[in-house]
Design a protein around this motif. Structure first.
Motif, mmCIF file in Angstrom:
data_model
loop_
_atom_site.group_PDB
_atom_site.id
_atom_site.type_symbol
_atom_site.label_atom_id
_atom_site.label_comp_id
_atom_site.label_asym_id
_atom_site.label_seq_id
_atom_site.Cartn_x
_atom_site.Cartn_y
_atom_site.Cartn_z
ATOM 1 N N ILE A 114 0.839 -1.181 0.000
ATOM 2 C CA ILE A 114 0.000 0.000 0.000
ATOM 3 C C ILE A 114 0.885 1.247 0.000
ATOM 4 C CG2 ILE A 114 -0.253 -0.312 2.504
ATOM 5 C CD1 ILE A 114 -2.717 1.526 0.181
ATOM 6 N N PHE A 115 0.635 2.128 -0.940
ATOM 7 C CA PHE A 115 1.402 3.371 -1.100
ATOM 8 C C PHE A 115 0.508 4.485 -0.585
ATOM 9 C CE2 PHE A 115 2.442 0.147 -4.134
ATOM 10 C CZ PHE A 115 3.825 0.091 -4.090
ATOM 11 N N THR A 116 0.900 5.072 0.543
ATOM 12 C CA THR A 116 -0.035 5.903 1.291
ATOM 13 C C THR A 116 0.666 7.020 2.043
ATOM 14 O OG1 THR A 116 -1.781 5.833 2.984
ATOM 15 C CG2 THR A 116 0.100 4.344 3.278
ATOM 16 N N ASP A 117 -0.117 8.008 2.418
ATOM 17 C CA ASP A 117 0.373 9.080 3.277
ATOM 18 C C ASP A 117 0.083 8.777 4.752
ATOM 19 O OD1 ASP A 117 -2.364 9.276 2.901
ATOM 20 O OD2 ASP A 117 -2.407 11.464 2.905
ATOM 21 N N GLN A 118 -0.433 7.575 5.035
ATOM 22 C CA GLN A 118 -0.800 7.203 6.407
ATOM 23 C C GLN A 118 -0.223 5.828 6.785
ATOM 24 O OE1 GLN A 118 -5.210 8.217 6.945
ATOM 25 N NE2 GLN A 118 -4.886 8.630 4.763
ATOM 26 N N PRO A 119 1.091 5.660 6.686
ATOM 27 C CA PRO A 119 1.686 4.336 6.949
ATOM 28 C C PRO A 119 1.484 3.854 8.378
ATOM 29 C CG PRO A 119 3.393 6.024 6.747
ATOM 30 C CD PRO A 119 2.116 6.649 6.300
ATOM 31 N N GLU A 120 1.459 4.770 9.347
ATOM 32 C CA GLU A 120 1.266 4.343 10.732
ATOM 33 C C GLU A 120 -0.109 3.716 10.911
ATOM 34 O OE1 GLU A 120 2.109 7.403 9.811
ATOM 35 O OE2 GLU A 120 4.208 7.615 10.444
ATOM 36 N N ARG A 121 -1.123 4.325 10.324
ATOM 37 C CA ARG A 121 -2.473 3.767 10.402
ATOM 38 C C ARG A 121 -2.519 2.383 9.741
ATOM 39 N NH1 ARG A 121 -8.183 6.529 8.340
ATOM 40 N NH2 ARG A 121 -9.310 4.568 8.012
ATOM 41 N N VAL A 122 -1.851 2.259 8.607
ATOM 42 C CA VAL A 122 -1.835 0.972 7.907
ATOM 43 C C VAL A 122 -1.179 -0.102 8.766
ATOM 44 C CG1 VAL A 122 -0.788 -0.269 5.976
ATOM 45 C CG2 VAL A 122 -1.925 1.920 5.579
ATOM 46 N N ASN A 123 -0.060 0.220 9.378
ATOM 47 C CA ASN A 123 0.644 -0.766 10.193
ATOM 48 C C ASN A 123 -0.210 -1.237 11.373
ATOM 49 O OD1 ASN A 123 2.919 -0.713 8.553
ATOM 50 N ND2 ASN A 123 3.873 0.953 9.707
ATOM 51 N N GLN A 124 -0.957 -0.321 11.952
ATOM 52 C CA GLN A 124 -1.842 -0.696 13.050
ATOM 53 C C GLN A 124 -2.982 -1.579 12.547
ATOM 54 O OE1 GLN A 124 -3.460 2.645 15.187
ATOM 55 N NE2 GLN A 124 -4.408 1.370 16.760
ATOM 56 N N PHE A 125 -3.547 -1.199 11.409
ATOM 57 C CA PHE A 125 -4.646 -1.964 10.828
ATOM 58 C C PHE A 125 -4.186 -3.360 10.412
ATOM 59 C CE2 PHE A 125 -6.491 -3.360 6.760
ATOM 60 C CZ PHE A 125 -7.804 -3.561 7.142
ATOM 61 N N ALA A 126 -2.982 -3.487 9.907
ATOM 62 C CA ALA A 126 -2.484 -4.765 9.382
ATOM 63 C C ALA A 126 -2.496 -5.865 10.443
ATOM 64 C CB ALA A 126 -1.074 -4.586 8.832
ATOM 65 N N SER A 127 -2.369 -5.487 11.704
ATOM 66 C CA SER A 127 -2.351 -6.484 12.777
ATOM 67 C C SER A 127 -3.695 -7.169 12.953
ATOM 68 C CB SER A 127 -1.923 -5.830 14.097
ATOM 69 O OG SER A 127 -2.894 -4.868 14.513
ATOM 70 N N THR A 128 -4.757 -6.621 12.345
ATOM 71 C CA THR A 128 -6.095 -7.225 12.469
ATOM 72 C C THR A 128 -6.339 -8.283 11.396
ATOM 73 O OG1 THR A 128 -7.222 -5.611 11.034
ATOM 74 C CG2 THR A 128 -6.924 -5.017 13.360
ATOM 75 N N LEU A 129 -5.463 -8.389 10.408
ATOM 76 C CA LEU A 129 -5.659 -9.319 9.305
ATOM 77 C C LEU A 129 -5.098 -10.690 9.666
ATOM 78 C CD1 LEU A 129 -4.673 -6.865 6.431
ATOM 79 C CD2 LEU A 129 -6.987 -7.421 7.243
ATOM 80 N N GLN A 130 -5.747 -11.748 9.160
ATOM 81 C CA GLN A 130 -5.407 -13.106 9.564
ATOM 82 C C GLN A 130 -4.613 -13.882 8.517
ATOM 83 O OE1 GLN A 130 -6.241 -14.168 12.725
ATOM 84 N NE2 GLN A 130 -6.985 -12.060 12.979
ATOM 85 N N GLU A 131 -4.945 -13.697 7.245
ATOM 86 C CA GLU A 131 -4.437 -14.566 6.185
ATOM 87 C C GLU A 131 -3.368 -13.922 5.308
ATOM 88 O OE1 GLU A 131 -5.346 -17.665 6.029
ATOM 89 O OE2 GLU A 131 -6.940 -17.551 7.535
ATOM 90 N N ILE A 132 -3.227 -12.621 5.377
ATOM 91 C CA ILE A 132 -2.347 -11.896 4.465
ATOM 92 C C ILE A 132 -1.417 -10.978 5.238
ATOM 93 C CG2 ILE A 132 -4.009 -11.994 2.572
ATOM 94 C CD1 ILE A 132 -4.864 -9.180 3.222
ATOM 95 N N THR A 133 -0.356 -10.543 4.571
ATOM 96 C CA THR A 133 0.562 -9.590 5.172
ATOM 97 C C THR A 133 0.537 -8.283 4.394
ATOM 98 O OG1 THR A 133 2.389 -10.509 3.867
ATOM 99 C CG2 THR A 133 2.065 -11.379 6.093
ATOM 100 N N VAL A 134 1.048 -7.236 5.023
ATOM 101 C CA VAL A 134 0.952 -5.894 4.454
ATOM 102 C C VAL A 134 2.290 -5.186 4.597
ATOM 103 C CG1 VAL A 134 -0.168 -3.628 4.613
ATOM 104 C CG2 VAL A 134 -1.510 -5.715 5.010
ATOM 105 N N LYS A 135 2.660 -4.449 3.559
ATOM 106 C CA LYS A 135 3.824 -3.568 3.597
ATOM 107 C C LYS A 135 3.391 -2.186 3.130
ATOM 108 C CE LYS A 135 8.130 -2.021 3.416
ATOM 109 N NZ LYS A 135 8.909 -1.723 4.645
ATOM 110 N N ALA A 136 3.627 -1.174 3.955
ATOM 111 C CA ALA A 136 3.242 0.194 3.618
ATOM 112 C C ALA A 136 4.463 0.990 3.159
ATOM 113 C CB ALA A 136 2.592 0.870 4.820
#
Length: 265
Positions: A42-64
């Motif tokens: 995810i290419f974003t101006d809100q990487p901190e929010r993304v990193n916090q949200f990513a911890s709620t996902l079960q099957e996939i991983t996220v890189k901001a």
């Protein structure tokens, strides 16, 4: 197609991070039934929010990846140069772009052909897709105004689509090449082919921006220029489905283009 790993790239700045979170949830819930390793970029101006949200996902991983707070149309027009900058850090065997305002309805990797021409799959635009053979006759018989509209469009555009008609634009598609029109919301390819295509698209966008000429439909016009010149695999509009289009009746949707006007927040 059996896929070992897939990287899904999206740009989401400002309010579009809300849509991307819904997209990520839909991918997470639909990806549990397959063995493909899925990573969202995810290419974003809100990487901190993304990193916090990513911890709620079960099957996939996220890189901001952090980018400026681009607004429209830069957030969509600059997509190719953004991807080009960060692709050296992305290594999945299959790469895919999804607009932030999409929803995965059913897992889709099985619907990707084993053989992709030029290593790339672009998606038939749901609004300009038309059925073939008997289904086409039935569609027009039930939608006569659409038949008249399509005849007018063929005269004006040279085909069913909305190509860039400005001959001074780097996204210009000559009339003789206006065969099929693809959507900008979904596209994919094998990594090396994806990287090469993004480089071409980024070059076209930068040429256009430097010349001060805005492509007719921004990134989508540039993508259609590339499609007209290279003719990769054309994928079903099931990959960018809109249930309001009668021409899509009978197609089982995989990925839905969200009607943002109907989303309540």
């Amino acid at each position: 197609m059996e896929i070992e790993s897939i990287g899904i790239l999206s740009v989401a700045t400002n309010k579009y991070i809300n849509y991307w979170e819904d997209l990520a949830k839909s991918i997470d819930s639909s990806a549990h039934s397959n063995k493909t390793h899925v990573k969202l970029y995810i290419f974003t101006d809100q990487p901190e929010r993304v990193n916090q949200f990513a911890s709620t996902l079960q099957e996939i991983t996220v890189k901001a990846f952090s980018i400026p707070s681009y607004k429209w149309p830069e957030a969509t027009l600059y997509r190719y140069r953004i991807f080009e900058q960060f692709l050296p850090q992305i290594h999945e065997k299959i790469l895919m772009h999804l607009d932030a305002d999409m929803q995965v309805i059913r897992w889709f990797t099985d619907a990707i052909p084993n053989q992709l021409e030029k290593g790339i799959g672009l998606v038939s635009h749901p609004g300009y897709f038309r059925p073939k053979s008997l289904s086409k006759i039935i569609f027009y018989a039930n939608n006569f105004p659409q038949l008249l509209g399509d005849l007018v469009m063929r005269i004006r555009e040279g085909g069913i689509g909305s190509w860039d008609r400005n001959s001074q634009s780097s996204a210009y598609v000559p009339r003789r090449k206006r065969k099929s029109y693809v959507c900008g919301g979904t596209w994919l390819g094998r990594r090396d082919a994806f990287v090469a295509m993004v480089s071409d698209l980024s070059k076209l966008e930068k040429e256009s921006t430097k010349a001060g000429i805005m492509p007719r439909w921004h990134d989508e016009s540039i993508l259609n220029k590339w499609f007209a010149d290279h003719r990769p695999t054309l994928l079903s509009p099931a990959f960018c489905f809109d249930p309001t289009y009668p021409q899509l009746n009978g197609i089982e949707e995989l990925i839905r283009a969200v009607d943002k006007g109907k989303i309540q927040r």
